[in-house]
Design a protein around this motif. Structure first.
Motif, short mmCIF file in Angstrom:
data_model
loop_
_atom_site.label_atom_id
_atom_site.label_comp_id
_atom_site.label_asym_id
_atom_site.label_seq_id
_atom_site.Cartn_x
_atom_site.Cartn_y
_atom_site.Cartn_z
N MET A 224 0.93 -1.06 0.04
CA MET A 224 0.01 0.02 0.10
C MET A 224 0.81 1.15 0.10
SD MET A 224 -3.25 -0.88 2.65
CE MET A 224 -2.02 -1.28 4.01
N ARG A 225 0.21 2.20 -0.77
CA ARG A 225 0.98 3.39 -0.61
C ARG A 225 -0.15 4.58 -0.10
NH1 ARG A 225 4.23 4.39 -6.05
NH2 ARG A 225 5.66 2.67 -6.17
N LEU A 226 0.34 5.32 0.78
CA LEU A 226 -0.59 6.47 1.50
C LEU A 226 -0.11 7.76 1.29
CD1 LEU A 226 -2.32 5.97 4.99
CD2 LEU A 226 -0.95 7.88 4.64
N TRP A 227 -1.25 8.64 1.03
CA TRP A 227 -0.66 10.12 0.85
C TRP A 227 -1.69 10.68 1.81
CZ3 TRP A 227 -0.98 6.75 -3.17
CH2 TRP A 227 0.22 6.58 -4.02
N TYR A 228 -1.19 11.71 2.58
CA TYR A 228 -2.06 12.40 3.65
C TYR A 228 -1.95 14.04 3.43
CZ TYR A 228 -3.62 14.14 8.30
OH TYR A 228 -4.39 14.86 8.91
N ALA A 229 -2.78 14.71 3.82
CA ALA A 229 -2.63 16.26 3.77
C ALA A 229 -3.66 16.61 4.93
CB ALA A 229 -3.01 16.95 2.40
N PRO A 230 -3.30 17.51 5.73
CA PRO A 230 -4.31 18.09 6.39
C PRO A 230 -5.23 18.78 6.27
CG PRO A 230 -2.05 18.42 7.39
CD PRO A 230 -2.11 18.18 5.87
N HIS A 231 -5.34 19.43 4.87
CA HIS A 231 -6.27 20.19 4.41
C HIS A 231 -5.83 20.52 2.87
CE1 HIS A 231 -6.63 24.49 2.78
NE2 HIS A 231 -8.02 24.40 3.33
N ILE A 232 -6.89 20.21 2.03
CA ILE A 232 -6.97 20.55 0.75
C ILE A 232 -8.15 21.27 0.26
CG2 ILE A 232 -7.39 19.00 -1.62
CD1 ILE A 232 -5.67 17.04 -0.64
N GLU A 233 -7.91 22.22 -0.58
CA GLU A 233 -9.17 23.01 -1.12
C GLU A 233 -9.21 22.87 -2.38
OE1 GLU A 233 -10.91 27.68 -1.07
OE2 GLU A 233 -8.85 27.18 -0.04
N GLY B 126 -8.09 16.60 6.64
CA GLY B 126 -7.58 15.26 7.07
C GLY B 126 -7.55 14.16 5.88
N ALA B 127 -7.55 14.91 4.51
CA ALA B 127 -7.55 14.11 3.12
C ALA B 127 -6.37 13.13 3.29
CB ALA B 127 -7.27 15.07 2.27
N THR B 128 -6.89 11.76 2.70
CA THR B 128 -6.10 10.40 2.86
C THR B 128 -6.46 9.78 1.58
OG1 THR B 128 -6.15 10.52 5.23
CG2 THR B 128 -5.43 8.45 4.19
N LEU B 129 -5.37 9.26 0.88
CA LEU B 129 -5.45 8.45 -0.28
C LEU B 129 -4.51 7.28 -0.20
CD1 LEU B 129 -6.19 8.16 -3.17
CD2 LEU B 129 -4.13 9.30 -3.85
N VAL B 130 -4.99 5.99 -0.23
CA VAL B 130 -4.57 4.79 -0.13
C VAL B 130 -4.57 4.16 -1.57
CG1 VAL B 130 -4.14 2.67 1.14
CG2 VAL B 130 -5.15 4.75 2.18
N ALA B 131 -3.58 3.72 -2.18
CA ALA B 131 -3.56 2.94 -3.25
C ALA B 131 -2.93 1.70 -2.92
CB ALA B 131 -2.73 3.46 -4.46
N ILE B 132 -3.71 0.45 -3.31
CA ILE B 132 -3.33 -0.83 -2.91
C ILE B 132 -3.14 -1.80 -4.13
CG2 ILE B 132 -4.29 -2.82 -1.52
CD1 ILE B 132 -6.18 -0.80 0.10
N ARG B 133 -2.10 -2.80 -3.98
CA ARG B 133 -2.02 -3.75 -5.20
C ARG B 133 -1.51 -4.82 -4.24
NH1 ARG B 133 0.72 -1.72 -10.78
NH2 ARG B 133 -1.34 -1.23 -11.91
N PRO B 134 -1.83 -6.11 -4.79
CA PRO B 134 -1.14 -7.58 -4.12
C PRO B 134 0.35 -7.39 -4.22
CG PRO B 134 -2.75 -7.80 -5.73
CD PRO B 134 -2.64 -6.43 -5.92
N SER B 135 1.01 -7.80 -2.94
CA SER B 135 2.57 -7.86 -2.95
C SER B 135 3.27 -8.45 -3.99
CB SER B 135 2.89 -8.25 -1.77
OG SER B 135 2.26 -7.50 -0.53
N GLU B 136 2.50 -9.33 -4.70
CA GLU B 136 3.16 -10.23 -5.78
C GLU B 136 3.54 -9.38 -6.81
OE1 GLU B 136 -0.71 -12.12 -7.73
OE2 GLU B 136 0.61 -13.40 -6.41
#
Length: 402
Positions: A331-340, A349-359
């Motif tokens: 997983m990759r995670l990005w975070y920003a306290p504030h996005i306009e 508290g904007a959060t983005l998670v990108a997920i792929r199988p480990s293989e």
């Protein structure tokens, strides 16, 4: 003098009739017979199918079937079908019968319930929604939590009958594009909280993107308003951050909340995938399948190659529940306290998670660094939020299979 013979009587009668003859200009002539033409019969089947494909909605197509025999024969050839689920009828008996056995599963179950208790019942209802219809042993009629309602035209009381999506689609033979829309998302979230996910599946998870925010402020609201439930209420929006996650994120429950969002979204996606098996196996003409909800919370996508992969390679089911087993993940995670956003909406508290199988991580850094599938996951204005977040500092995480 009265006529004596019958001949004379006939002459007198004809003379009288001639004096009563109507004016020829006042005669009425019968209109010629007009043959009624059904203009639909003049339309080719290809044009009618184009109209039916534009309609799409399975209920409207069902009404078209009863218009004529021709319509009835053409509707099963429709390629673009939309199934809008009306309701979910929950089954409390199964949950109550399992309550006694749950007591012996130790403290881990209690911890799981404290984190994910809000999504257990919705996921059970989803299983009943798309699952196969179960026959009742006590009577000839079958009792099942059915979802898609239709007017009972033949019933004495004119009620509404319900059917599962599998039953509704059984008479369609040429479906290529199928969209199923649930009445609402499975995940119970608080008002003002943003949580959206998109997942692509083959026989297992291919990728998943999750976008969340602890609160959403619309332009009419003051930017300085404080939300006591937000983990970012103490952030100074006037200061420029360096793209890193603040220390308070780890101490005030912000990280725990994002873990709950991630796991619950994956559980919801894998449950939807598991329940699509009978539809995918019965409709081999499918090129594209989408399972979404009216709230726009989650979207599951499967293209032609992914659909064929599931038919060839059976999915691995979770032993704990009726859902597809989620593999080990990177997983990759990005975070920003504030996005306009450009439209004035503010995500705290904007959060983005990108997920792929480990293989898939062994394929090379170049392919893993391609984030086009992440940027294209959501429509606007959330697509802009994703593109803003991926420019920030990236945090990598790993998760075991579950």
């Amino acid at each position: 003098m009265l006529p004596n013979s019958s001949f004379e009587q006939s002459v007198v009668l004809l003379s009288a009739m001639s004096t009563l003859r109507p004016d020829p200009t006042c005669r009425f002539y019968p209109e010629p017979e007009v043959v009624e033409i059904d203009h639909f019969d003049r339309l080719p089947d290809s044009l009618l199918l184009l109209v039916f494909n534009r309609i799409g909605d399975v209920k409207a197509l069902g009404r078209c079937c009863v218009v004529s025999r021709r319509f009835h024969s053409l509707v099963p050839q429709v390629e673009n079908v939309v199934v809008r689920v009306d309701c979910v009828i929950s089954d409390d008996d199964s949950s109550s019968s399992a309550a006694s056995s749950d007591k012996s599963r130790g403290p881990f179950l209690n911890l799981f319930r404290s984190l994910f208790g809000g999504i257990v019942k919705p996921l059970q209802a989803l299983g009943q929604l798309l699952g196969p219809r179960r026959a009742s042993l006590s009577s000839g009629s079958s009792s099942s939590p059915l979802a898609v309602g239709s007017e009972d035209m033949e019933g004495e009381q004119g009620g509404v009958t319900h059917h599962s999506p599998t039953q509704v689609l059984k008479n369609f033979n040429e479906i290529r594009f199928l969209r199923i829309e649930l009445p609402s998302g499975e995940l119970g979230i608080d008002d003002g909280v943003l949580l959206k996910w998109r997942a692509d599946f083959g026989s297992t998870l291919d990728n998943c993107v999750i976008l969340g925010a602890s609160s959403v402020l619309h332009p009419r609201k003051s930017l300085n308003s404080q939300d006591g439930n937000s983990d970012d209420s103490c952030v100074n929006y006037g200061s420029d951050d360096n793209g890193s996650i603040p220390e308070s994120f780890y101490t005030n429950g912000g990280l725990k909340l994002r873990v709950v969002w991630t796991i619950s979204s994956l559980i919801a996606a894998s449950a939807r995938h598991y329940l699509l098996q009978p539809i995918i196996s019965e409709h081999r003409t499918l090129d594209h399948l989408v399972l979404t909800d009216a709230d726009g919370q989650g979207v599951l996508h499967m293209n032609r190659d992914q659909l064929e992969e599931l038919r060839v390679k059976p999915l691995s089911a979770s032993s704990a529940s009726k859902r597809t087993l989620v593999p080990a993940l990177s997983m990759r995670l990005w975070y920003a306290p504030h996005i306009e956003l450009p439209n004035g909406v503010v995500l705290k508290g904007a959060t983005l998670v990108a997920i792929r199988p480990s293989e898939q991580s062994v394929m090379g850094k170049k392919e893993m660094s391609d984030l086009s599938w992440v940027s294209a996951a959501f429509e606007e204005p959330y697509g802009t939020a994703v593109r803003m977040l991926v420019k920030r500092r990236t945090y990598c995480l790993e998760m075991n299979s579950f």
